[in-house]
Design a protein around this motif. Structure first.
Motif, PDB file in Angstrom:
ATOM      1  N   ILE A  38       0.838  -1.204   0.000  1.00 36.35           N
ATOM      2  CA  ILE A  38       0.000   0.000   0.000  1.00 36.35           C
ATOM      3  C   ILE A  38       0.871   1.251   0.000  1.00 36.35           C
ATOM      4  CG2 ILE A  38      -1.747   1.283   1.289  1.00 36.35           C
ATOM      5  CD1 ILE A  38      -2.627  -1.555   2.383  1.00 36.35           C
ATOM      6  N   LYS A  39       1.933   1.244   0.791  1.00 32.94           N
ATOM      7  CA  LYS A  39       2.874   2.375   0.811  1.00 32.94           C
ATOM      8  C   LYS A  39       3.457   2.613  -0.577  1.00 32.94           C
ATOM      9  CE  LYS A  39       3.398   4.059   5.037  1.00 32.94           C
ATOM     10  NZ  LYS A  39       3.241   5.520   5.318  1.00 32.94           N
ATOM     11  N   ALA A  40       3.778   1.526  -1.272  1.00 32.19           N
ATOM     12  CA  ALA A  40       4.340   1.663  -2.616  1.00 32.19           C
ATOM     13  C   ALA A  40       3.375   2.406  -3.527  1.00 32.19           C
ATOM     14  CB  ALA A  40       4.671   0.280  -3.182  1.00 32.19           C
ATOM     15  N   TYR A  41       2.098   2.087  -3.440  1.00 30.60           N
ATOM     16  CA  TYR A  41       1.096   2.791  -4.245  1.00 30.60           C
ATOM     17  C   TYR A  41       0.997   4.262  -3.838  1.00 30.60           C
ATOM     18  CZ  TYR A  41      -0.929  -0.892  -7.106  1.00 30.60           C
ATOM     19  OH  TYR A  41      -1.132  -1.849  -8.073  1.00 30.60           O
ATOM     20  N   GLN A  42       1.102   4.535  -2.553  1.00 29.14           N
ATOM     21  CA  GLN A  42       1.031   5.925  -2.102  1.00 29.14           C
ATOM     22  C   GLN A  42       2.180   6.759  -2.676  1.00 29.14           C
ATOM     23  OE1 GLN A  42       0.923   5.348   2.187  1.00 29.14           O
ATOM     24  NE2 GLN A  42      -1.296   5.632   2.248  1.00 29.14           N
ATOM     25  N   TYR A  43       3.362   6.183  -2.690  1.00 28.23           N
ATOM     26  CA  TYR A  43       4.509   6.892  -3.261  1.00 28.23           C
ATOM     27  C   TYR A  43       4.351   7.055  -4.771  1.00 28.23           C
ATOM     28  CZ  TYR A  43       7.557   7.005   0.875  1.00 28.23           C
ATOM     29  OH  TYR A  43       8.116   7.289   2.086  1.00 28.23           O
ATOM     30  N   ALA A  44       3.791   6.050  -5.416  1.00 25.38           N
ATOM     31  CA  ALA A  44       3.647   6.094  -6.881  1.00 25.38           C
ATOM     32  C   ALA A  44       2.693   7.193  -7.330  1.00 25.38           C
ATOM     33  CB  ALA A  44       3.161   4.745  -7.404  1.00 25.38           C
ATOM     34  N   THR A  45       1.781   7.583  -6.470  1.00 19.20           N
ATOM     35  CA  THR A  45       0.787   8.598  -6.857  1.00 19.20           C
ATOM     36  C   THR A  45       1.271  10.028  -6.666  1.00 19.20           C
ATOM     37  OG1 THR A  45      -0.243   8.550  -4.657  1.00 19.20           O
ATOM     38  CG2 THR A  45      -1.131   7.054  -6.328  1.00 19.20           C
ATOM     39  N   GLU A  46       2.455  10.189  -6.078  1.00 22.01           N
ATOM     40  CA  GLU A  46       2.969  11.555  -5.835  1.00 22.01           C
ATOM     41  C   GLU A  46       3.652  12.092  -7.087  1.00 22.01           C
ATOM     42  OE1 GLU A  46       4.855  12.504  -2.147  1.00 22.01           O
ATOM     43  OE2 GLU A  46       4.027  10.740  -1.155  1.00 22.01           O
TER      44      GLU A  46
ATOM     45  N   ASP B  29       2.796  14.358 -11.098  1.00 17.44           N
ATOM     46  CA  ASP B  29       1.932  15.217 -11.891  1.00 17.44           C
ATOM     47  C   ASP B  29       0.729  14.397 -12.379  1.00 17.44           C
ATOM     48  OD1 ASP B  29       0.733  16.641 -13.998  1.00 17.44           O
ATOM     49  OD2 ASP B  29       2.609  17.645 -14.503  1.00 17.44           O
ATOM     50  N   GLY B  30      -0.467  14.938 -12.180  1.00 16.71           N
ATOM     51  CA  GLY B  30      -1.683  14.230 -12.549  1.00 16.71           C
ATOM     52  C   GLY B  30      -1.748  13.827 -14.007  1.00 16.71           C
ATOM     53  N   ALA B  31      -1.029  14.546 -14.862  1.00 17.07           N
ATOM     54  CA  ALA B  31      -1.060  14.232 -16.293  1.00 17.07           C
ATOM     55  C   ALA B  31      -0.474  12.842 -16.573  1.00 17.07           C
ATOM     56  CB  ALA B  31      -0.287  15.291 -17.075  1.00 17.07           C
ATOM     57  N   TYR B  32       0.395  12.389 -15.704  1.00 16.63           N
ATOM     58  CA  TYR B  32       1.047  11.092 -15.899  1.00 16.63           C
ATOM     59  C   TYR B  32       0.464  10.002 -15.010  1.00 16.63           C
ATOM     60  CZ  TYR B  32       4.648  14.060 -18.033  1.00 16.63           C
ATOM     61  OH  TYR B  32       5.328  14.968 -18.810  1.00 16.63           O
ATOM     62  N   LEU B  33      -0.473  10.369 -14.151  1.00 17.31           N
ATOM     63  CA  LEU B  33      -0.912   9.468 -13.087  1.00 17.31           C
ATOM     64  C   LEU B  33      -1.461   8.145 -13.616  1.00 17.31           C
ATOM     65  CD1 LEU B  33      -1.247   9.068 -10.066  1.00 17.31           C
ATOM     66  CD2 LEU B  33      -3.497  10.153 -10.226  1.00 17.31           C
ATOM     67  N   LYS B  34      -2.370   8.194 -14.556  1.00 14.91           N
ATOM     68  CA  LYS B  34      -2.984   6.948 -15.045  1.00 14.91           C
ATOM     69  C   LYS B  34      -1.959   6.044 -15.710  1.00 14.91           C
ATOM     70  CE  LYS B  34      -6.899   4.963 -17.526  1.00 14.91           C
ATOM     71  NZ  LYS B  34      -6.132   3.765 -17.884  1.00 14.91           N
ATOM     72  N   LYS B  35      -1.104   6.615 -16.556  1.00 19.36           N
ATOM     73  CA  LYS B  35      -0.096   5.796 -17.230  1.00 19.36           C
ATOM     74  C   LYS B  35       0.817   5.104 -16.223  1.00 19.36           C
ATOM     75  CE  LYS B  35       0.618   7.629 -21.900  1.00 19.36           C
ATOM     76  NZ  LYS B  35       1.612   8.207 -22.829  1.00 19.36           N
ATOM     77  N   VAL B  36       1.271   5.863 -15.234  1.00 20.78           N
ATOM     78  CA  VAL B  36       2.204   5.303 -14.253  1.00 20.78           C
ATOM     79  C   VAL B  36       1.526   4.232 -13.408  1.00 20.78           C
ATOM     80  CG1 VAL B  36       3.505   5.837 -12.150  1.00 20.78           C
ATOM     81  CG2 VAL B  36       3.740   7.293 -14.164  1.00 20.78           C
ATOM     82  N   LEU B  37       0.296   4.496 -12.959  1.00 18.08           N
ATOM     83  CA  LEU B  37      -0.404   3.512 -12.139  1.00 18.08           C
ATOM     84  C   LEU B  37      -0.776   2.265 -12.936  1.00 18.08           C
ATOM     85  CD1 LEU B  37      -2.717   5.545  -9.742  1.00 18.08           C
ATOM     86  CD2 LEU B  37      -0.541   4.436  -9.254  1.00 18.08           C
TER      87      LEU B  37
END
Length: 324
Positions: A112-120, A122-130
């Motif tokens: 869960i922590k890993a996901y929290q760090y991954a979301t920090e 720019d929103g423009a890249y958020l979906k691609k990165v997740l």
């Protein structure tokens, strides 16, 4: 201008600045313990390298790079429980230092922590990165499942093994590079080329690991030689030997695989001699070189910073050309 060694130092510094322990301490203390064990920090370093190929500003990739390292260590924590391992990086494993339930729950919290760090980011890249993170996470679990199933299967083929190591090892290296590239502003083509580079280097690295377990030098390899042979682990070498052996070699190999009471050194030497007779060591080297060449070909096509491309090229060479 950053070098790979500079990026590794940045990762170490950033990890040392993180505060993993909060209430309840019993949940979070094992996380800090695992993260402080060290390691090469390859995945977060590759993430920063992927970003720097296309952007001067690597700060936007720092937190996602740490997410990849946290996730990697989460997989190791749970792997240790499944393998009932006593030691990790010369330290007691979490389930041995605390208990199994703590290891399971702290591992869950790490994911869960890993996901929290991954979301920090720019929103423009958020979906691609997740999307990359989630796909990679499930693939790593698939690879672990195959690895466990292989222990009790007699029908494992070489292609099955290559699929397993791709999922268990290679995809996380590939995802690390692609994540960094996306955050650096790379287009889809360049991001995918970097993924291919990481994937093929990961495959070459694991094949090299198999090879060194049989033919390496204990002082430079860093662990005992022949452990895979003793455990009858289904590696690229053993699977090819099982496929190629006939006559007396087939009988000898079967005898050693099924032996219950044996001298470890004697078994290692005997199986190694069978491998030599069948020339599976050459097959392993050739396959390793095949994936390495594919990796470098993909990297050469990347339209990014030349200095970092060269750094990645040299990094790849060092990664798979460990002492033999």
């Amino acid at each position: 201008m950053y070098k790979i060694s500079d990026l590794q130092k940045i990762v170490e510094q950033e990890l040392s600045n993180q505060q993993f322990v909060t209430e309840p301490v019993g949940l979070y203390e094992p996380i800090e313990y695992v993260m402080a064990m060290g390691g090469k920090r390859i995945r977060p370093t590759l993430c920063l390298a992927g970003c720097y190929l296309f952007s001067d500003d690597i700060s936007k990739a720092v937190k996602p790079s740490l997410s990849l390292e946290i996730f990697h260590n989460f997989t190791l924590l749970h792997d240790d429980i499944m393998d009932n391992a006593d030691v990790r990086r010369n330290q007691p494993t979490v389930h041995k230092k605390w208990d199994e339930n703590t290891g399971i729950l702290s591992g869950d919290a790490m994911l869960i922590k890993a996901y929290q760090y991954a979301t920090e980011i720019d929103g423009a890249y958020l979906k691609k990165v997740l999307d990359i993170f989630s796909q990679t996470a499930i693939e790593v679990c698939e690879g672990q499942q195959y690895d466990m199933e292989f222990e009790n299967r007699d029908d494992v083929k070489v292609d099955d093994y290559l699929k397993m190591i791709r999922l268990k090892t290679a995809v996380l290296l590939a995802a690390s590079l692609k994540t960094g590239a996306i955050l650096g502003g790379a287009n889809d083509k360049n991001a995918e080329l970097l993924y291919q580079f990481g994937e093929n280097i990961g495959l070459a690295f694991q094949l090299q690991d198999d090879f060194l377990d049989v033919y390496g030098n204990i002082e430079t390899f860093g662990k005992a030689i022949g452990g895979d042979i003793v455990a009858n682990k289904k590696t690229f070498l053993l699977l090819n030997a099982l496929q190629l052996a006939s006559g007396s070699l087939q009988n000898d190999l079967s005898t050693w695989i099924n032996a219950v009471d044996f001298n470890n050194d004697e078994k290692i030497e005997a199986v190694r001699n069978i491998y030599n007779s069948l020339k599976v060591d050459e097959l392993a080297r050739n396959k390793m070189n095949y994936y390495f060449d594919k990796a470098i070909a993909a990297l050469n096509e990347v339209e990014g910073r030349d200095s970092m491309k060269e750094e990645l090229r040299q990094f790849a060479v060092k990664l798979i050309e460990r002492s033999r």
